[in-house]
Write an enzyme that holds these catalytic residues in place. Structure first.
Site, PDB file in Angstrom:
ATOM      1  N   ASP A  19      -4.206   0.160  -5.258  1.00 27.89           N
ATOM      2  CA  ASP A  19      -2.784   0.416  -4.973  1.00 27.89           C
ATOM      3  C   ASP A  19      -1.899  -0.772  -5.339  1.00 27.89           C
ATOM      4  OD1 ASP A  19      -3.827  -1.066  -2.858  1.00 27.89           O
ATOM      5  OD2 ASP A  19      -3.245   0.356  -1.292  1.00 27.89           O
ATOM      6  N   CYS A  47       0.774  -1.249   0.000  1.00 24.96           N
ATOM      7  CA  CYS A  47       0.000   0.000   0.000  1.00 24.96           C
ATOM      8  C   CYS A  47       0.803   1.296   0.000  1.00 24.96           C
ATOM      9  CB  CYS A  47      -0.932   0.029   1.216  1.00 24.96           C
ATOM     10  SG  CYS A  47      -1.918  -1.455   1.432  1.00 24.96           S
TER      11      CYS A  47
END
Ligand SMILES: *[C@@H]1O[C@H](CO)[C@@H](O)[C@H](O)[C@H]1NC(C)=O
Ligand SMILES: *[C@@H]1O[C@H](CO)[C@@H](O)[C@H](O)[C@H]1NC(C)=O
Ligand SMILES: *[C@@H]1O[C@H](CO)[C@@H](O)[C@H](O)[C@H]1NC(C)=O
Ligand SMILES: *[C@@H]1O[C@H](CO)[C@@H](O)[C@H](O)[C@H]1NC(C)=O
Ligand SMILES: *[C@@H]1O[C@H](CO)[C@@H](O)[C@H](O)[C@H]1NC(C)=O
Length: 582
Positions: A325, A81
């Site tokens: 992401d 992330c």
């Protein structure tokens, strides 16, 4: 020199900002209908492309996919992330941001700030170009109720951030708006984020500046499990909104060839995993259902956002991006739920774009990546590209897409990772203290190379294991054909192909700016080689044999080039003559 360039750039951008303000006044656009396009950027968290999650999102398909273009070969350049989000918002690969983890000392919001990115990233650049900028949802990991104001993320006109440590709670998470104190919410996080996004659209449309709105729900990320006394979080099933709790009762994690295979596959710790038993596989299916159930509220969010833009007549001048992401695996290569690996499920992510001049209902298969996104927004907003961008504007018109089909800059993407790999979900992989289990030795450099006559994956791990998959014949990455001694590939001895791939990755693993899009020019400054197929000519065999091999001396938790082997190779001058890279 950098200072001079910087001051020229500043002057130019101030000039542009003034020019657009004048333009906005002079041309008397209706509010929200500035000449420059608006951007709505929807970023999910850990959403897969390869586990078919998009098939469970009909509203997204209808309102974004069918009304725009689907990028089938869009990759993140680091499959976790925070580092991935920092790459998105700076246009740089993680080795150039040095935000390589989700927690300090190597990553997280504090590292983002320490590396100076809070002074120099997308929303600031967009504001300088005349945009109003808004963001709601998860920003970066380790952005917490303790550090949210130290400093505040810069560059935003309006924010409603989800805050650690309750980012992944799904219910009653803490939000923090603008410069206000964090507040514990009462509700389901995706629905709250949807409301915040709709408010931003209302605010934004009343201004004559164009806008950027980032919308970052956490679905389908795992939920934080209650853990006492550990710094390593444990994660359990994602949580759908109550209204979606019983949807898709028969859905199962896809059973591709690499799903919990009889023969182990992969490299490093992955290769040593035991096969999962029947109750563990049943859990994977349950976990998978929770993921697609949790995405239903995101599907509704997309519909609400598109409807609101339509209500205000903004759709004709607004680009909507939908992506994640990083990707995700559920059972592939015997892995429990998680990400962070170089395998296709983790790195090839959803990407759809609709907007002015973007062809409708089209699917393209040239390579694009998250490091292209900042450059893409600059290009669309008419801002001169920064010299330090590692990516290129994504082709978004019919003509640009046509050119991209044959553009060697669209042939490769590099992917990197440092540190450990965290296991998610609760099937006997949670330690007795309740903390999540991590696997070490997950540091690697990897690459995809996709041309007319090849589709390859190549990786070098910090353990000095190598992988080479011929993705044409082995799309599930089950048969590692890396061998320096035997085998043929692309009509050549395999060792000749490997020598080219290793040299290409040697450039990409520490490239900066245009080296990352034109890596062959580092190896061939005469520009006579621009693709793998050209580099494979036998006349270059001796040159490639002379290149130093990539090798690691340690498995580091962060970016330490001194542990990542040779940093420099040779550039071709003429037959029998080469010199170190300039
Ligand atoms: C958004 O922030 C920029 C930069 O501070 C500012 O110039 C602009 O006026 C703000 N927009 C609104 C609507 O307040
Ligand atoms: C959320 O908070 C409300 C009270 O504000 C409470 O009634 C509810 O049970 C909480 N939900 C969860 C899932 O904890
Ligand atoms: C599968 O393995 C787990 C963990 O070792 C164990 O608790 C469970 O009983 C096993 N299930 C079956 C069906 O063997
Ligand atoms: C990492 O790799 C090294 C060398 O290959 C090995 O000795 C070590 O046990 C591995 N560590 C972990 C945590 O897997
Ligand atoms: C990256 O950050 C780490 C942690 O701050 C630091 O130790 C390392 O030297 C940095 N690497 C580079 C290449 O700057």
């Amino acid at each position: 020199m950098p200072r001079l360039i910087a001051s020229l750039f500043l002057t130019a951008s101030l000039f542009l900002a003034n020019a657009s303000a004048l333009d906005a006044r002079g041309a008397a656009h209706a509010p929200g209908h500035s000449k420059k396009p608006n951007f709505v950027f929807i970023l999910t968290d850990d959403q897969d492309l390869h586990l078919n999650s998009l098939e469970y999102m009909p509203k997204l398909q209808r309102l974004v996919g069918d009304q725009g273009t689907v990028f089938e070969r869009h990759f993140c350049t680091i499959a976790v992330c925070c580092p991935s989000r920092v790459s998105l918002m700076t246009g740089k690969l993680a080795h150039n941001t040095n935000v390589t983890d989700v927690f300090p000392p190597y990553g997280g919001y504090p590292k983002f700030v320490a590396e100076g990115h809070n002074e120099n990233y997308l929303p600031i650049w967009l504001q300088d170009a005349g945009y109003n900028t808004y963001y709601t949802g998860k920003f970066l990991n380790s952005h917490t109720t303790s550090n949210y104001n130290n400093p505040y993320p810069k560059g935003w006109n309006g924010t409603d951030f989800l805050m650690d440590p309750s980012t992944y709670s799904y219910w009653n998470s803490t939000f923090q708006s603008n410069h206000n104190s964090p507040v514990v919410s009462d509700g389901y996080s995706t629905d709250l984020i949807s409301n915040y996004a709709l408010n931003f659209i209302e605010n934004a449309q009343s201004s004559d500046r164009p806008f950027f709105i980032g919308i970052a729900p956490i679905a389908p990320h795992a939920k934080t499990a209650a853990v006492v006394g550990s710094s390593i979080p444990a994660f359990t099933d994602p949580v759908p909104a109550n209204r979606h709790a019983n949807t898709f009762p028969n859905a199962k994690a896809p059973r591709g060839e690499n799903f919990n295979p009889n023969t182990p596959s992969g490299a490093s710790w992955v290769l040593n995993l035991p096969q999962l038993n029947s109750s563990e596989v049943a859990y994977l299916d349950e976990y998978y259902r929770k993921r697609i159930q949790s995405l239903q509220a995101v599907d509704e969010l997309v519909e609400s956002v598109v409807t609101k833009l339509d209500d205000y007549g903004l759709l004709d001048n607004t680009y909507i991006f939908y992506t994640s992401d990083n990707g995700y695996h559920v059972g592939q290569h015997r892995m429990v739920p998680g990400k962070g690996c170089p395998y296709e499920e983790d790195i090839n992510v959803p990407m759809m774009v609709r907007g002015p001049r973007v062809p409708k209902g089209r699917t393209v298969d040239f390579v694009t990546s998250h490091t292209d996104i900042a450059a893409t927004l600059f290009d669309l907003a008419g801002i001169p590209l920064r010299d330090d961008f590692d990516g290129l504007p994504m082709p978004l018109t019919v003509a640009e897409m046509h050119d991209a089909e044959h553009d060697p800059r669209r042939e490769h993407v590099s992917v990197e990772y440092w540190g450990t790999n965290l296991q998610e979900g609760d099937i006997g992989r949670v330690s007795p203290t309740g903390a999540g289990v991590v696997h070490g030795n997950n540091t690697y450099k990897a690459m995809r190379v996709i041309g007319d006559s090849y589709n390859l994956f190549y990786s070098v791990w910090c353990t000095n294991e190598h992988e080479l998959y011929d993705m044409t014949n082995d799309p599930y990455q089950m048969r590692n054909i890396f061998s320096k001694t035997k085998g043929k590939l692309l009509g050549r001895d395999i060792k000749q192909v490997i020598s080219r791939l290793d040299a290409l990755l040697l450039v990409l693993k520490s490239c900066k700016s245009s080296e990352c899009t034109l890596p062959w020019q580092v190896l061939h400054p005469d520009k006579k080689v621009t693709s793998l197929s050209e580099a494979l000519q036998p006349k270059y065999d001796a040159f490639y044999a002379a290149q130093p091999d990539i090798s690691f001396s340690a498995c580091e938790l962060g970016y330490f080039p001194e542990s990542e082997g040779p940093q420099e190779g040779y550039a071709y001058r003429r037959s029998g003559d080469w010199s170190l890279w300039a």
